[in-house]
Motif scaffolding. Structure first.
Motif, PDB file in Angstrom:
ATOM      1  N   THR A   1      28.071   3.781  11.684  1.00  0.00           N
ATOM      2  CA  THR A   1      27.054   2.737  11.582  1.00  0.00           C
ATOM      3  C   THR A   1      25.649   3.326  11.590  1.00  0.00           C
ATOM      4  O   THR A   1      25.434   4.417  12.085  1.00  0.00           O
ATOM      5  CB  THR A   1      27.150   1.756  12.774  1.00  0.00           C
ATOM      6  OG1 THR A   1      27.085   2.512  13.984  1.00  0.00           O
ATOM      7  CG2 THR A   1      28.448   0.983  12.744  1.00  0.00           C
TER       8      THR A   1
ATOM      9  N   PRO B   1      22.281   3.057  13.301  1.00  0.00           N
ATOM     10  CA  PRO B   1      21.832   2.461  14.560  1.00  0.00           C
ATOM     11  C   PRO B   1      20.522   1.688  14.476  1.00  0.00           C
ATOM     12  O   PRO B   1      20.340   0.718  15.201  1.00  0.00           O
ATOM     13  CB  PRO B   1      21.679   3.668  15.491  1.00  0.00           C
ATOM     14  CG  PRO B   1      21.547   4.839  14.589  1.00  0.00           C
ATOM     15  CD  PRO B   1      22.355   4.510  13.375  1.00  0.00           C
TER      16      PRO B   1
ATOM     17  N   THR C   1      20.022  -3.543  11.300  1.00  0.00           N
ATOM     18  CA  THR C   1      20.680  -4.660  11.969  1.00  0.00           C
ATOM     19  C   THR C   1      22.159  -4.715  11.579  1.00  0.00           C
ATOM     20  O   THR C   1      22.591  -4.112  10.599  1.00  0.00           O
ATOM     21  CB  THR C   1      20.029  -5.997  11.582  1.00  0.00           C
ATOM     22  OG1 THR C   1      20.244  -6.210  10.193  1.00  0.00           O
ATOM     23  CG2 THR C   1      18.539  -6.001  11.869  1.00  0.00           C
ATOM     24  N   LEU C   2      22.907  -5.445  12.385  1.00  0.00           N
ATOM     25  CA  LEU C   2      24.329  -5.643  12.125  1.00  0.00           C
ATOM     26  C   LEU C   2      24.536  -6.193  10.714  1.00  0.00           C
ATOM     27  O   LEU C   2      25.403  -5.745   9.959  1.00  0.00           O
ATOM     28  CB  LEU C   2      24.877  -6.614  13.185  1.00  0.00           C
ATOM     29  CG  LEU C   2      26.303  -7.113  13.051  1.00  0.00           C
ATOM     30  CD1 LEU C   2      27.275  -5.958  12.967  1.00  0.00           C
ATOM     31  CD2 LEU C   2      26.655  -8.001  14.247  1.00  0.00           C
TER      32      LEU C   2
ATOM     33  N   ASN D   1      23.911  -3.530   8.144  1.00  0.00           N
ATOM     34  CA  ASN D   1      25.032  -2.599   8.108  1.00  0.00           C
ATOM     35  C   ASN D   1      26.181  -3.169   7.294  1.00  0.00           C
ATOM     36  O   ASN D   1      26.773  -2.481   6.460  1.00  0.00           O
ATOM     37  CB  ASN D   1      25.510  -2.291   9.529  1.00  0.00           C
ATOM     38  CG  ASN D   1      24.790  -1.101  10.133  1.00  0.00           C
ATOM     39  OD1 ASN D   1      25.179   0.034   9.911  1.00  0.00           O
ATOM     40  ND2 ASN D   1      23.736  -1.361  10.888  1.00  0.00           N
TER      41      ASN D   1
ATOM     42  N   LYS E   1      19.793  -4.867  16.204  1.00  0.00           N
ATOM     43  CA  LYS E   1      19.997  -3.509  15.726  1.00  0.00           C
ATOM     44  C   LYS E   1      21.355  -3.015  16.205  1.00  0.00           C
ATOM     45  O   LYS E   1      21.732  -3.222  17.367  1.00  0.00           O
ATOM     46  CB  LYS E   1      18.896  -2.588  16.268  1.00  0.00           C
ATOM     47  CG  LYS E   1      17.638  -2.639  15.440  1.00  0.00           C
ATOM     48  CD  LYS E   1      16.678  -1.551  15.869  1.00  0.00           C
ATOM     49  CE  LYS E   1      15.373  -1.680  15.107  1.00  0.00           C
ATOM     50  NZ  LYS E   1      14.379  -0.728  15.596  1.00  0.00           N
ATOM     51  N   MET E   2      22.045  -2.344  15.321  1.00  0.00           N
ATOM     52  CA  MET E   2      23.393  -1.858  15.613  1.00  0.00           C
ATOM     53  C   MET E   2      23.422  -0.988  16.871  1.00  0.00           C
ATOM     54  O   MET E   2      24.366  -1.052  17.651  1.00  0.00           O
ATOM     55  CB  MET E   2      23.851  -1.027  14.405  1.00  0.00           C
ATOM     56  CG  MET E   2      25.310  -0.942  14.253  1.00  0.00           C
ATOM     57  SD  MET E   2      25.996  -2.529  13.748  1.00  0.00           S
ATOM     58  CE  MET E   2      27.692  -2.073  13.557  1.00  0.00           C
TER      59      MET E   2
ATOM     60  N   ARG F   1      30.418  -2.339  18.685  1.00  0.00           N
ATOM     61  CA  ARG F   1      30.066  -1.527  17.536  1.00  0.00           C
ATOM     62  C   ARG F   1      31.307  -1.111  16.752  1.00  0.00           C
ATOM     63  O   ARG F   1      31.312  -1.101  15.529  1.00  0.00           O
ATOM     64  CB  ARG F   1      29.332  -0.276  18.038  1.00  0.00           C
ATOM     65  CG  ARG F   1      28.082  -0.019  17.271  1.00  0.00           C
ATOM     66  CD  ARG F   1      27.263   1.026  17.910  1.00  0.00           C
ATOM     67  NE  ARG F   1      26.721   1.889  16.864  1.00  0.00           N
ATOM     68  CZ  ARG F   1      25.767   2.772  17.068  1.00  0.00           C
ATOM     69  NH1 ARG F   1      25.264   2.930  18.263  1.00  0.00           N
ATOM     70  NH2 ARG F   1      25.324   3.511  16.092  1.00  0.00           N
TER      71      ARG F   1
ATOM     72  N   ALA G   1      32.592  -4.046  14.864  1.00  0.00           N
ATOM     73  CA  ALA G   1      31.744  -4.241  13.684  1.00  0.00           C
ATOM     74  C   ALA G   1      32.046  -3.174  12.633  1.00  0.00           C
ATOM     75  O   ALA G   1      32.095  -3.461  11.437  1.00  0.00           O
ATOM     76  CB  ALA G   1      30.274  -4.190  14.082  1.00  0.00           C
ATOM     77  N   SER G   2      32.267  -1.934  13.086  1.00  0.00           N
ATOM     78  CA  SER G   2      32.613  -0.851  12.153  1.00  0.00           C
ATOM     79  C   SER G   2      33.894  -1.175  11.420  1.00  0.00           C
ATOM     80  O   SER G   2      34.034  -0.876  10.234  1.00  0.00           O
ATOM     81  CB  SER G   2      32.817   0.470  12.893  1.00  0.00           C
ATOM     82  OG  SER G   2      31.695   0.789  13.645  1.00  0.00           O
TER      83      SER G   2
END
Lengths: 318, 271
Positions: free
Chosen positions: B97, B99, B102-103, B106, B148-149, B157, B160-161
């Motif tokens: 990701t 960092p 933002t999510l 990403n 932010k990631m 995380r 999300a990845s």
């Protein structure tokens, strides 16, 4: 009135160098890779612009300057991505090579004035100043009677417009797909590759964009001061970096749009500081040491802030 | 030619060949993975698991052998090109990701592979889709799309990845101990999400793990690598009959044998 004209002069200088600060921001803060091509590409933008301006195309000359910078950036990026040369070294190599290129563009001289030879009404050959965007802009106000009769104010106004458009365009660009891919390349290159994006390409695009901005600064400065000089590029990187770090210290880390704006703000403030130093009788050769000190101080601030915060936390625990 | 999503023929990779440190990481490995199959990969450190993944991902290139993805020879293809159809998740949630983005950004970047062209990378239609995917994780991430990631926890995380890795519906998903660095609760959650997503999209998956329970309970086939070779390939009834204890025994027997072999070689050199 002295202070007013000094301020106008400092601000217009700051705006002329603002595209360079934006370029340095793109490599240092977005790609997170130091690029030392700056000293060379700034002058390349200047010399390319001078050549085209003298040929009689002032607006085209700015594009030529930016294109020259992009070309310099392409060379640096190819050294980085194809030959896997360390980014710092790649920049130094290209900047060194550009000295010869710039010398050649100026026709084997180390400086050139923006003028062309013409025959006047009396039949004598004279040197006539080449039209520049500033000269053309100034002509718009020739009849009026306003504050903009002051040449410095005209430079300020036109450069402000150019810088504002440039900053806004960059702010938009970094939210498009290619722009976001460039940001991500600086943040996590592996993630970019695993998203099936050629990171070498995004890196190349970023370095080209950065150097085009730097060179545009050189081109603007060339037209404003009406000459190109090979020595103008000396320590450009330190000045650009000073602008970026001043902006960061004062305005904080506020994302991409804030970052771009703070680089421009940093460039303005840096020139005000330099101008003020001249006012208190700093010799002109003192500017480089002052710039270095500014960069070192500005870089040290975040660390000192952290230490103090850590110290306070430690203190409250006891 | 086989049209399996992943087909590996005689894959061989050595490191520092011709020196005293010579090491054959993969030794003429053959592996066929049928469509939609979820395979767990076991093996001691140095058994060739990571080399296998790196070769499939294109981070390394083999000395011999071929790799086919959906029937296409990708042995020499560049890593970012093959990433169009495959994704990998690593042990370290930081690795996959960006960092400082933002999510949402990403996800948008990961989705570049399959997204329709749009001027801005983040757009309303894609964001609605991401929100729906995040909501299914049931971790409250759908409300943190502008975060932010780097500010998310390791478990968040990694989840999300996993979405980033599967958002473009790859033909092949590689999981390299992707729950090993998480706390037990997060690991369980991420594994549950993994099962759901893989089953829903019928993604062909290889998962490296050191957890004997996961090795047998997740997916439908278990393979064991040792010294770059496939030494155990369990599926169906044989796999159902295998217990984590017996599997661990297989694992340790080989490790001991290799250790003993290594010692004898060393003493031989000393003499």
């Amino acid at each position: 009135m002295v202070y007013y004209s000094m301020l106008v002069s400092a601000l217009s200088q700051g705006l002329l160098y603002a595209p360079m600060a934006l370029g340095v921001f793109v490599t240092f803060r977005i790609l997170k890779t130091p690029d030392l091509t700056v000293d060379g590409s700034f002058v390349f933008g200047m010399t390319a612009c001078a050549a085209v301006t003298i040929a009689g195309h002032p607006v085209l000359a700015l594009f030529a300057g930016a294109a020259a910078g992009a070309l310099a950036g392409l060379c640096t990026a190819l050294l980085q991505t194809k030959l896997r040369i360390e980014p710092i070294l790649a920049g130094i190599l290209v900047a060194a090579g550009l000295y010869t290129v710039n010398y050649t563009v100026l026709g084997g001289q180390s400086n050139v004035y923006l003028q062309y030879q013409t025959v006047n009404s009396a039949g004598a050959t004279v040197n006539e100043a080449s039209p520049t965007i500033y000269k053309d802009f100034s002509a718009l106000f020739s009849g009026g009677n306003s504050i903009f009769l002051d040449t410095n104010a005209q430079v300020l106004l036109l450069t402000l417009a150019i810088t504002a458009v440039l900053t806004a365009a960059l702010a938009v660009f970094f939210f498009t797909r290619p722009g976001m891919a460039i940001r991500a390349t600086g943040d996590n290159e592996e993630m970019v590759r695993s998203s099936s994006i050629n990171a070498d390409l995004t890196r190349t695009g970023g370095v080209m964009l950065a150097n085009a901005l730097v060179a545009l600064s050189g081109a603007l400065l060339c037209q404003q001061q009406r000459y190109a000089d090979l020595n103008c590029g000396n320590s450009m990187l330190v000045m650009g970096l000073a602008s970026v770090v001043i902006g960061r210290v004062l305005f904080g880390d506020r994302g991409i749009v804030g970052g771009l704006a703070s680089a421009v703000g940093g460039s303005l403030l840096y020139r005000v500081v330099i101008q003020a130093a001249y006012k208190v009788d700093m010799p002109s050769y003192g500017v480089k040491l002052l710039s270095t000190l500014i960069v070192v101080c500005a870089l040290a601030v975040p660390l000192l802030r952290r230490r103090r915060a850590a110290g306070q936390r430690g203190g409250s625990r006891v | 030619m086989s049209s399996s999503p992943l087909s590996i023929r005689g894959l061989t990779k050595g490191f520092e060949l011709g020196t005293v440190n010579e090491k054959l990481a993969l030794d003429h490995l053959d592996l066929e993975v049928p469509g939609g199959q979820f395979v767990t990969v076991l093996g001691a450190n140095g058994s060739g698991k990571s080399t296998l993944f790196n070769l499939v991902l294109g981070k390394l290139f083999p000395d011999a052998g071929k790799i086919f993805l959906n029937g296409e020879d990708i042995t020499r293809q560049k890593d970012y090109r093959r990433a169009l159809n495959m994704s990998c998740l690593y042990q370290n949630p930081l690795r996959g990701t960006a960092p400082n983005m933002t999510l949402e950004e990403n996800l948008a970047l990961a989705y570049t592979r399959k997204a329709s062209r749009s001027f801005f990378a983040v757009n309303r239609r894609d964001s609605a889709y991401f929100r729906e995917l995040l909501a299914r994780l049931d971790m409250g991430l759908e409300d943190r799309m502008k975060t932010k990631m780097g500010l998310l926890s390791g478990g968040q995380r990694q989840a999300a990845s996993l979405l980033m890795a599967t958002v473009a519906q790859p033909s092949l998903l590689l999981l390299d101990e992707h729950t090993a660095a998480l706390d037990p609760g997060s690991a369980e959650k991420v594994m549950e999400v993994t099962r759901t997503v893989v089953a829903r999209d019928r993604i062909t998956t290889l998962m490296i793990t050191h957890d004997m329970d996961y090795a047998l309970s997740v997916g439908e086939r278990t393979i064991l690598l040792d010294e770059g070779r496939l030494v155990l390939d369990l599926s169906g009834e044989a796999r159902a009959a295998m217990t984590p204890g017996a599997l661990a025994e297989q694992f340790y027997v080989r490790a001991r044998r290799r250790h003993a072999g290594g010692n004898s070689r060393e003493s031989g050199a000393a003499l």
